[in-house]
Design a protein around this motif. Structure first.
Motif, mmCIF file in Angstrom:
data_model
loop_
_atom_site.group_PDB
_atom_site.id
_atom_site.type_symbol
_atom_site.label_atom_id
_atom_site.label_comp_id
_atom_site.label_asym_id
_atom_site.label_seq_id
_atom_site.Cartn_x
_atom_site.Cartn_y
_atom_site.Cartn_z
ATOM 1 N N MET A 1 0.853 -1.182 0.000
ATOM 2 C CA MET A 1 0.000 0.000 0.000
ATOM 3 C C MET A 1 0.893 1.238 0.000
ATOM 4 S SD MET A 1 -3.321 0.700 2.426
ATOM 5 C CE MET A 1 -4.020 -0.891 2.016
ATOM 6 N N ARG A 2 0.687 2.088 -1.009
ATOM 7 C CA ARG A 2 1.610 3.198 -1.187
ATOM 8 C C ARG A 2 1.252 4.417 -0.325
ATOM 9 N NH1 ARG A 2 1.645 3.440 -7.690
ATOM 10 N NH2 ARG A 2 -0.567 3.017 -7.339
ATOM 11 N N LEU A 3 -0.001 4.845 -0.366
ATOM 12 C CA LEU A 3 -0.440 6.019 0.401
ATOM 13 C C LEU A 3 -1.704 5.655 1.175
ATOM 14 C CD1 LEU A 3 0.076 8.825 -2.293
ATOM 15 C CD2 LEU A 3 1.565 8.300 -0.340
ATOM 16 N N PRO A 4 -1.569 5.008 2.315
ATOM 17 C CA PRO A 4 -2.752 4.530 3.038
ATOM 18 C C PRO A 4 -3.587 5.656 3.628
ATOM 19 C CG PRO A 4 -0.764 4.134 4.320
ATOM 20 C CD PRO A 4 -0.316 4.610 2.974
ATOM 21 N N ARG A 5 -4.888 5.423 3.608
ATOM 22 C CA ARG A 5 -5.821 6.326 4.280
ATOM 23 C C ARG A 5 -6.960 5.478 4.844
ATOM 24 N NH1 ARG A 5 -8.273 9.231 -1.116
ATOM 25 N NH2 ARG A 5 -9.409 7.413 -1.937
ATOM 26 N N LEU A 79 -2.407 -2.078 11.363
ATOM 27 C CA LEU A 79 -3.530 -1.271 10.887
ATOM 28 C C LEU A 79 -3.738 -1.438 9.386
ATOM 29 C CD1 LEU A 79 -2.877 1.980 12.960
ATOM 30 C CD2 LEU A 79 -4.666 0.265 13.352
ATOM 31 N N LEU A 80 -2.667 -1.549 8.629
ATOM 32 C CA LEU A 80 -2.794 -1.736 7.184
ATOM 33 C C LEU A 80 -3.474 -3.063 6.851
ATOM 34 C CD1 LEU A 80 0.646 -0.462 5.804
ATOM 35 C CD2 LEU A 80 -1.519 0.769 5.958
ATOM 36 N N SER A 81 -3.263 -4.082 7.665
ATOM 37 C CA SER A 81 -3.834 -5.408 7.401
ATOM 38 C C SER A 81 -5.241 -5.570 7.959
ATOM 39 C CB SER A 81 -2.928 -6.494 7.991
ATOM 40 O OG SER A 81 -2.891 -6.403 9.411
ATOM 41 N N SER A 82 -5.752 -4.540 8.635
ATOM 42 C CA SER A 82 -7.046 -4.660 9.309
ATOM 43 C C SER A 82 -8.229 -4.633 8.360
ATOM 44 C CB SER A 82 -7.202 -3.519 10.325
ATOM 45 O OG SER A 82 -7.349 -2.272 9.654
ATOM 46 N N GLY A 83 -8.041 -4.093 7.163
ATOM 47 C CA GLY A 83 -9.144 -3.953 6.226
ATOM 48 C C GLY A 83 -9.888 -2.637 6.354
ATOM 49 N N VAL A 85 -8.387 0.246 6.026
ATOM 50 C CA VAL A 85 -7.530 1.229 5.361
ATOM 51 C C VAL A 85 -7.484 0.898 3.871
ATOM 52 C CG1 VAL A 85 -5.201 2.203 5.269
ATOM 53 C CG2 VAL A 85 -6.172 1.483 7.463
ATOM 54 N N GLU A 86 -7.454 1.926 3.028
ATOM 55 C CA GLU A 86 -7.332 1.735 1.584
ATOM 56 C C GLU A 86 -6.168 2.571 1.064
ATOM 57 O OE1 GLU A 86 -10.807 3.169 -0.366
ATOM 58 O OE2 GLU A 86 -10.623 5.192 0.468
ATOM 59 N N ASP A 87 -5.820 2.360 -0.190
ATOM 60 C CA ASP A 87 -4.718 3.088 -0.814
ATOM 61 C C ASP A 87 -5.271 4.305 -1.549
ATOM 62 O OD1 ASP A 87 -2.383 3.927 -2.028
ATOM 63 O OD2 ASP A 87 -1.718 1.882 -2.478
ATOM 64 N N ALA A 88 -4.778 5.489 -1.200
ATOM 65 C CA ALA A 88 -5.208 6.709 -1.891
ATOM 66 C C ALA A 88 -4.645 6.786 -3.306
ATOM 67 C CB ALA A 88 -4.772 7.936 -1.094
ATOM 68 N N ALA A 89 -3.637 5.973 -3.609
ATOM 69 C CA ALA A 89 -3.057 5.920 -4.952
ATOM 70 C C ALA A 89 -3.059 4.464 -5.403
ATOM 71 C CB ALA A 89 -1.635 6.483 -4.944
ATOM 72 N N PRO A 118 -7.414 -6.409 2.594
ATOM 73 C CA PRO A 118 -6.643 -5.352 1.913
ATOM 74 C C PRO A 118 -6.547 -5.627 0.418
ATOM 75 C CG PRO A 118 -5.547 -6.037 3.940
ATOM 76 C CD PRO A 118 -6.658 -7.016 3.709
ATOM 77 N N ARG A 119 -6.773 -4.617 -0.401
ATOM 78 C CA ARG A 119 -6.808 -4.771 -1.852
ATOM 79 C C ARG A 119 -5.804 -3.852 -2.527
ATOM 80 N NH1 ARG A 119 -9.749 -9.435 -2.532
ATOM 81 N NH2 ARG A 119 -11.733 -9.321 -1.426
ATOM 82 N N ASP A 120 -5.416 -4.237 -3.756
ATOM 83 C CA ASP A 120 -4.502 -3.402 -4.527
ATOM 84 C C ASP A 120 -5.203 -2.171 -5.089
ATOM 85 O OD1 ASP A 120 -2.317 -5.062 -4.109
ATOM 86 O OD2 ASP A 120 -2.731 -6.274 -5.887
#
Length: 353
Positions: A1-5, A79-83, A85-89, A118-120
């Motif tokens: 994930m490049r820019l998580p939000r 937190l990134l693996s929790s689902g 959060v998504e990638d802003a980019a 978590p998705r691409d």
């Protein structure tokens, strides 16, 4: 994930004791984090779509020097693996055209909300829908709604089967037909209507009756899911039993639904769960258990069809699906009357025990 939000629908809230809640109050989606020191809360605040994970971890450690690099990175990774959060980019999704993305943008928003994997790029569930192959058997009160919903959802290959013609008494509930269609084959009309709903998917139809398990086996060959919306022949050795055995042999799941007056119910069966015959054996006998009663409104038929379609989409996407082997539904006369029945495999069952 490049820019998580943090996903907007999952905006965090912090209680007085430091507990952080993500995902609101939706059952099966919300998460709680014990965060007395405020580390997770601060990290989530830094996840605004402007920083990469390494920078978030570095700023978190700057706020809390007591944390080691490994600890700060671990908090961010969790937190990134929790689902939540998504990638802003996000990465591009070449499997879908721009037209398909515009058509299904609201579906993507829905899956973004309920999907905790978590998705691409967030289009993964829609790509699975596009690649799915589904047979809809029966195009009446339940099946007409199922067929419309799956076509609108973008199921890539739909095959529609029904031997009947449109009758005037069908029009109180069967969404695909109008007065000029009375006397026409349902399969023919449904094919025309659904190609107007979605011209980007493959839809075929046949006006055929399923007169035995062999015919049903040939019908589902090469497909991923059966949506069984036909109710004939009825009884313990009828079409649902055929579907149970034929789909087990083929290794594919199937969903069946209908209405018994104010009771709307759906069954989901397939590999990994008790089979239809085992679950049905655990339910006490009741009138209309084979969806045989004629009383129905457009609302009750629509509910049954949309619940079937929901379960089909859950199976093909793998999002929010329950392991097969259960009935569920609603009793329309009772606001609290949610129906759920699941029984274990019988020890002597040669299908699922």
């Amino acid at each position: 994930m490049r820019l998580p939000r943090v996903k907007p629908e999952h905006a965090p809230h912090r209680s007085g004791d430091g507990t952080v809640r993500l995902g609101g109050a939706l059952y099966g989606i919300a998460s709680e984090i014990a965060d007395a020191d405020g580390w997770a809360w601060t990290a989530l605040g830094l996840m605004d779509g402007t920083r990469p994970p390494a920078e978030i971890a570095a700023e978190l450690r700057a706020c809390y020097p007591v944390l080691t690099c490994e600890e700060a990175e671990g908090i961010v990774a969790t937190l990134l693996s929790s689902g939540h959060v998504e990638d802003a980019a996000p990465e591009p999704c070449p499997e879908l055209t721009e037209r398909e993305k515009e058509r299904h943008s609201r579906t993507r928003d829905y899956f973004r909300w309920v999907d905790l994997t978590p998705r691409d790029h967030g289009w993964e569930p829609q790509v699975r829908i596009k690649n799915a192959r589904v047979v809809v058997l029966g195009l009446g009160g339940t099946g007409s709604h199922v067929a419309w919903t799956l076509a609108a959802a973008g199921v890539g290959r739909l095959h529609l089967v029904d031997p009947d013609v449109v009758e005037l008494s069908n029009l109180n509930r069967q969404i695909l037909y109008t007065e000029p269609d009375v006397g026409r084959l349902k399969a023919e009309v449904a094919l025309d209507r659904l190609r107007q709903v979605n011209s980007e998917i493959g839809i075929t139809a046949e006006a055929a009756a399923v007169d035995g398990p062999g015919r049903l086996a040939r019908l589902i060959d090469g497909f991923d899911v059966l949506a069984l919306c036909a109710d004939r022949p009825r009884g313990p050795s009828g079409i649902q039993t055929w579907a149970n055995r034929v789909c087990a042999e083929a290794g594919i799941p199937w969903v069946s639904g209908g209405y018994n007056g104010p009771l709307v119910s759906v069954g989901v069966f397939g590999p990994g769960g008790p089979c239809y015959e085992c679950v049905r054996a655990g339910i006490p006998p009741c009138p209309g258990a084979d969806y045989a009663w004629p009383g129905v409104t457009g609302a009750s038929a629509g509910l049954s069809g949309h619940l079937v379609a929901h379960d089909v989409l859950a199976l093909v996407t793998g999002v929010m699906s329950t392991p097969p082997g259960y009935f569920h539904g609603v009793m329309l006369l009772d606001p609290d009357g949610h129906v759920y029945a699941r029984y274990p495999s019988r020890p002597d069952c040669d299908i699922c025990s």
